[in-house]
Design a protein around this motif. Structure first.
Motif, PDB file in Angstrom:
ATOM      1  N   ASP A 106       0.817  -1.207   0.000  1.00 30.44           N
ATOM      2  CA  ASP A 106       0.000   0.000   0.000  1.00 30.44           C
ATOM      3  C   ASP A 106       0.857   1.266   0.000  1.00 30.44           C
ATOM      4  OD1 ASP A 106       0.815  -0.758   2.596  1.00 30.44           O
ATOM      5  OD2 ASP A 106      -0.705   0.530   3.506  1.00 30.44           O
ATOM      6  N   THR A 148     -13.093  -0.928  -5.198  1.00 27.93           N
ATOM      7  CA  THR A 148     -14.172  -1.024  -4.212  1.00 27.93           C
ATOM      8  C   THR A 148     -14.275   0.294  -3.443  1.00 27.93           C
ATOM      9  OG1 THR A 148     -12.734  -1.820  -2.435  1.00 27.93           O
ATOM     10  CG2 THR A 148     -13.672  -3.483  -3.941  1.00 27.93           C
ATOM     11  N   PHE A 150     -14.053   0.729  -0.341  1.00 33.54           N
ATOM     12  CA  PHE A 150     -12.992   0.737   0.674  1.00 33.54           C
ATOM     13  C   PHE A 150     -11.646   1.125   0.064  1.00 33.54           C
ATOM     14  CE2 PHE A 150      -9.553  -1.508   2.920  1.00 33.54           C
ATOM     15  CZ  PHE A 150      -9.674  -0.914   4.174  1.00 33.54           C
ATOM     16  N   GLN A 151     -11.339   0.567  -1.128  1.00 36.11           N
ATOM     17  CA  GLN A 151     -10.088   0.906  -1.804  1.00 36.11           C
ATOM     18  C   GLN A 151     -10.048   2.387  -2.174  1.00 36.11           C
ATOM     19  OE1 GLN A 151     -10.424  -2.068  -4.936  1.00 36.11           O
ATOM     20  NE2 GLN A 151      -8.571  -3.102  -4.185  1.00 36.11           N
ATOM     21  N   LYS A 152     -11.161   2.906  -2.662  1.00 36.30           N
ATOM     22  CA  LYS A 152     -11.209   4.324  -3.037  1.00 36.30           C
ATOM     23  C   LYS A 152     -10.907   5.223  -1.843  1.00 36.30           C
ATOM     24  CE  LYS A 152     -14.520   3.819  -6.855  1.00 36.30           C
ATOM     25  NZ  LYS A 152     -15.837   4.237  -7.385  1.00 36.30           N
ATOM     26  N   LYS A 153     -11.457   4.858  -0.700  1.00 38.81           N
ATOM     27  CA  LYS A 153     -11.241   5.662   0.508  1.00 38.81           C
ATOM     28  C   LYS A 153      -9.823   5.495   1.040  1.00 38.81           C
ATOM     29  CE  LYS A 153     -13.097   6.523   5.143  1.00 38.81           C
ATOM     30  NZ  LYS A 153     -14.140   6.162   6.141  1.00 38.81           N
ATOM     31  N   LYS A 154      -9.344   4.256   1.093  1.00 40.69           N
ATOM     32  CA  LYS A 154      -8.030   3.977   1.679  1.00 40.69           C
ATOM     33  C   LYS A 154      -6.890   4.569   0.846  1.00 40.69           C
ATOM     34  CE  LYS A 154      -4.982   0.175   3.124  1.00 40.69           C
ATOM     35  NZ  LYS A 154      -4.653   0.824   4.420  1.00 40.69           N
ATOM     36  N   PHE A 155      -7.003   4.458  -0.484  1.00 37.13           N
ATOM     37  CA  PHE A 155      -5.908   4.890  -1.349  1.00 37.13           C
ATOM     38  C   PHE A 155      -6.173   6.240  -2.014  1.00 37.13           C
ATOM     39  CE2 PHE A 155      -5.799   0.103  -1.739  1.00 37.13           C
ATOM     40  CZ  PHE A 155      -4.762  -0.061  -0.830  1.00 37.13           C
ATOM     41  N   SER A 156      -7.292   6.874  -1.699  1.00 40.63           N
ATOM     42  CA  SER A 156      -7.655   8.190  -2.261  1.00 40.63           C
ATOM     43  C   SER A 156      -7.646   8.160  -3.783  1.00 40.63           C
ATOM     44  CB  SER A 156      -6.694   9.269  -1.746  1.00 40.63           C
ATOM     45  OG  SER A 156      -6.744   9.358  -0.341  1.00 40.63           O
TER      46      SER A 156
END
Length: 293
Positions: A106, A148, A150-156
């Motif tokens: 990440d 997903t 979650f991915q959009k939020k976590k990795f901006s």
């Protein structure tokens, strides 16, 4: 009296590393990516730690914005068949250089590879190209794999492609089209080393001062002239080697003669100090064969 501007390929290796001149690079990036950004600092890599005269040095400038994204600028004046592979190698090397041992995936950095070339490359009519990675369905080619929530939020990110390196190729050779379009104005400047009075593209106002030849120190002017001379000599040597090889090959008129032509061509280039990988590309011979000649 019109100003005398220096070439961008020299400025990017010398003057644009200065924090006071970051606005010039920011303007070019904004015109290309259509988004504003602020350069935080200039990074170092194994590529740009080498000596200036080392022709294997391809990393002309590496910078980082406030979001942590990396921008890799490379300038290429001599024709190179394996240019796509070199771009891929460059981004891969930067990604591995800027992730510490033990860090999770990440922490992989976003890399933009911006390549300004001054030679004919590819079978195309356009002069700016953008490449990125997308995953499409094999059964439904119109379906693109999405990130997903979650991915959009976590990795901006908005799309999966936002994670992967993006490539830009600017074909700046012989570009003489001036327009109100910011990117076209920049490509005109890159190609002609001239900034018209009605230039409005981001960064070109600052470029008027930074690229002004008359404002260089005596030491900088000497360095600039060496750069221009080395470029001219390099191109002339390549043209001469090709012409000598072709003339001798035509006289032979047989397969054996064509092989002898290549061998003589290789000897000429070795005597003139060409890097082994360039000789291999021009001659079609392997590096191991060239080393034995």
């Amino acid at each position: 009296m019109a100003k005398n501007y220096i070439r961008f390929d020299w400025a990017i290796k010398k003057l644009l590393r200065n924090k006071a001149n970051f606005k010039v690079l920011e303007g070019l990036i904004e015109s290309l990516l259509n988004k504003k950004m602020t350069i935080k600092n200039i990074l170092e890599s194994e590529g740009n730690k080498q000596e200036e005269e080392d022709k294997s040095n391809r990393v002309d400038l590496l910078c980082e914005d406030e979001a942590g994204d990396i921008f890799l600028f490379e300038i290429q004046t001599e024709s190179e068949t394996a240019f796509h592979q070199r771009m891929l190698y460059g981004t891969s090397k930067i990604i591995t250089e800027y992730i510490s041992s033990g860090q999770g995936y990440d922490m992989v950095r976003k890399v933009y590879s911006i390549n300004i070339i001054y030679f004919q490359f590819g079978n195309s009519k356009d002069y700016v190209f953008h490449g990125k990675t997308e995953f499409r369905g094999l059964h439904d080619n119109s379906e693109i794999l999405e990130a997903t929530p979650f991915q959009k939020k976590k990795f901006s990110i908005e799309n999966v492609s936002d994670i992967y390196p993006e490539y830009y190729i600017i074909k700046a050779n012989d570009f003489d089209r001036w327009s109100v379009n910011s990117l076209d104005q920049w490509i005109y400047v890159l190609s002609n080393s001239e900034i018209p009075d009605n230039a409005t593209a981001p960064g070109l106002k600052e470029a008027r001062e930074v690229l002004d030849y008359d404002k260089l120190s005596a030491e900088e002017k000497a360095s600039y002239y060496r750069h221009i001379k080395n470029n001219l000599v390099s191109r002339d040597n390549i043209d001469t080697a090709h012409e000598e090889g072709r003339a001798e090959g035509r006289a032979e008129g047989r397969e054996e003669g064509r092989m002898e032509e290549r061998l003589r061509n290789v000897k000429i280039m070795k005597e003139k100090g060409y890097p082994i990988h360039e000789i291999a590309e021009i001659s079609g011979l392997s590096i191991s064969d060239i080393e034995t000649i």
